[in-house]
Design an enzyme around this catalytic site. Structure first.
Site, PDB file in Angstrom:
ATOM      1  N   LYS A   1      -9.762   9.730  -7.221  1.00 36.84           N
ATOM      2  CA  LYS A   1      -8.559   8.486  -7.567  1.00 36.84           C
ATOM      3  C   LYS A   1      -9.356   7.130  -7.784  1.00 36.84           C
ATOM      4  CE  LYS A   1      -5.629   9.424  -4.577  1.00 36.84           C
ATOM      5  NZ  LYS A   1      -6.095  10.456  -3.514  1.00 36.84           N
TER       6      LYS A   1
ATOM      7  N   ARG B   1       3.125   8.210  -2.570  1.00 35.23           N
ATOM      8  CA  ARG B   1       3.018   9.259  -1.770  1.00 35.23           C
ATOM      9  C   ARG B   1       3.901  10.145  -1.198  1.00 35.23           C
ATOM     10  NH1 ARG B   1      -2.340   7.215  -0.166  1.00 35.23           N
ATOM     11  NH2 ARG B   1      -3.488   8.478   1.421  1.00 35.23           N
TER      12      ARG B   1
ATOM     13  N   ARG C   1     -18.624  11.501   2.574  1.00 33.82           N
ATOM     14  CA  ARG C   1     -18.323  10.037   1.884  1.00 33.82           C
ATOM     15  C   ARG C   1     -18.903   8.842   2.789  1.00 33.82           C
ATOM     16  NH1 ARG C   1     -12.910   9.235  -1.500  1.00 33.82           N
ATOM     17  NH2 ARG C   1     -12.001   8.774   0.065  1.00 33.82           N
TER      18      ARG C   1
ATOM     19  N   ARG D   1     -15.478   6.187   7.202  1.00 29.87           N
ATOM     20  CA  ARG D   1     -14.173   5.480   7.840  1.00 29.87           C
ATOM     21  C   ARG D   1     -13.695   6.445   8.959  1.00 29.87           C
ATOM     22  NH1 ARG D   1     -10.965   5.415   2.245  1.00 29.87           N
ATOM     23  NH2 ARG D   1      -9.546   6.525   3.555  1.00 29.87           N
TER      24      ARG D   1
ATOM     25  N   ARG E   1      -5.037  14.776   7.081  1.00 28.52           N
ATOM     26  CA  ARG E   1      -4.640  13.970   5.971  1.00 28.52           C
ATOM     27  C   ARG E   1      -4.333  15.118   5.088  1.00 28.52           C
ATOM     28  NH1 ARG E   1      -9.625  10.652   4.655  1.00 28.52           N
ATOM     29  NH2 ARG E   1      -8.313   9.819   2.877  1.00 28.52           N
TER      30      ARG E   1
HETATM   31  P1  AMP Z   1      -6.195   6.106   1.130  1.00 23.75           P
HETATM   32  O1  AMP Z   1      -7.537   5.310   1.376  1.00 23.75           O
HETATM   33  O2  AMP Z   1      -5.468   6.286   0.027  1.00 23.75           O
HETATM   34  O3  AMP Z   1      -6.638   7.559   1.689  1.00 23.75           O
HETATM   35  O4  AMP Z   1      -5.239   5.697   2.399  1.00 23.75           O
HETATM   36  C1  AMP Z   1      -5.709   5.738   3.892  1.00 23.75           C
HETATM   37  C2  AMP Z   1      -4.384   5.733   4.937  1.00 23.75           C
HETATM   38  O5  AMP Z   1      -3.579   4.830   4.391  1.00 23.75           O
HETATM   39  C3  AMP Z   1      -3.608   7.050   4.685  1.00 23.75           C
HETATM   40  O6  AMP Z   1      -3.933   8.160   5.344  1.00 23.75           O
HETATM   41  C4  AMP Z   1      -2.316   6.599   5.246  1.00 23.75           C
HETATM   42  O7  AMP Z   1      -2.237   6.543   6.587  1.00 23.75           O
HETATM   43  C5  AMP Z   1      -2.245   5.127   4.569  1.00 23.75           C
HETATM   44  N1  AMP Z   1      -1.642   5.013   3.179  1.00 23.75           N
HETATM   45  C6  AMP Z   1      -2.088   4.718   1.983  1.00 23.75           C
HETATM   46  N2  AMP Z   1      -1.496   5.105   1.205  1.00 23.75           N
HETATM   47  C7  AMP Z   1      -0.209   5.075   1.489  1.00 23.75           C
HETATM   48  C8  AMP Z   1       1.212   5.295   1.034  1.00 23.75           C
HETATM   49  N3  AMP Z   1       1.367   5.293  -0.142  1.00 23.75           N
HETATM   50  N4  AMP Z   1       2.185   5.750   1.941  1.00 23.75           N
HETATM   51  C9  AMP Z   1       1.956   5.992   3.247  1.00 23.75           C
HETATM   52  N5  AMP Z   1       0.732   5.657   3.692  1.00 23.75           N
HETATM   53  C10 AMP Z   1      -0.346   5.464   3.072  1.00 23.75           C
END
Ligand code: AMP
Length: 222
Positions: free
Chosen positions: A14, A89, A128, A161, A172
């Site tokens: 994404k 999400r 990654r 990360r 996740r």
């Molecule tokens: P990402 O970089 O999109 O994988 O997001 C990293 C972390 O941020 C996720 O594992 C969640 O803990 C939190 N997060 C990001 N976007 C959202 C969302 N729309 N709703 C809830 N938690 C989020």
């Protein structure tokens, strides 16, 4: 003016595709995960509340995300459209976005689902490496930086990360299946969902997405 949502499991591409859309169409790439990580880094009240959830691979509560996204979507650059990466999400987040857009007499142009099988996701995420400064993303096998451990773009030291350690990756994926996958049906019912095979290579995915964007624009101007 174009509004796109990218859906797909963590590691489906994404972020890469959203950056390509940003570059090609001049719309901001709005990544909820990047916004949250910036808040954690700056130790804001939101960052302090969100961090424990992020560290466990769980979703941050909807109220916090909705406030953060409402503020971001009100900024001037987002008035000309955007590509959303990582938001919505949950169904509650998707409903909130829908209501917000309806109030403004606006709608989404397309919701693009990047389909990638779970074993491939695990391989991608565990290799990654991310630049903490400019957010560029690399992979130790498939997209290594020119100099090991160093960002090609800004020279910062690359990191893995915390939430890309194997136990957290599994969590996740579980969270994705339970809470985010239902959005596919939500958007399918609204006639917005377009599926792209996320395993055909970055450039091919870019081309497939461009076809969808061109199609949705043609539909709007008909
Ligand atoms: P990402 O970089 O999109 O994988 O997001 C990293 C972390 O941020 C996720 O594992 C969640 O803990 C939190 N997060 C990001 N976007 C959202 C969302 N729309 N709703 C809830 N938690 C989020």
């Amino acid at each position: 003016m174009i509004r796109i949502v990218l859906l797909g499991p963590p590691g489906s591409g994404k972020g890469t595709q959203a950056s390509a859309l940003e570059a090609k169409h001049g719309i901001p790439h709005i990544a909820s995960g990047d916004l949250l990580r910036a808040n954690v880094k700056e130790n804001t009240a939101l960052g302090q509340q969100a961090k424990p959830y992020m560290d466990r691979g769980e979703l941050v509560p909807d109220e916090l995300i909705l406030d953060m996204m409402a503020a971001r979507l009100s900024e001037p650059d987002a008035q000309q459209g955007y590509v959303l990466d990582g938001f919505p999400r949950t169904v509650a987040q998707a409903e909130s976005l829908e209501q917000r857009l309806a109030k403004l007499d606006q709608g989404l142009d397309a919701v693009i689902y990047l389909a990638v099988p779970e074993d491939e996701i695990l391989r991608r995420l565990s290799g990654r490496r991310t630049c903490p400064e400019c957010h560029a993303v690399y992979h130790v096998d498939t997209m290594p930086p020119q100099k090991e451990g160093i960002c090609d773009k800004c020279g910062a030291k690359l990191i893995q990360r915390d939430d890309e350690k194997p136990e957290v990756i599994r969590k996740r994926l579980e969270v994705y299946t339970e809470q985010t996958r239902p959005l596919l049906e939500f958007y399918r019912q609204r006639g917005l969902l377009e599926e792209v095979d996320g395993t055909i290579g970055v450039e091919n995915v870019v081309r497939e997405i461009e076809k969808i964007v061109a199609g949705s624009r043609a539909a709007v101007s008909e």
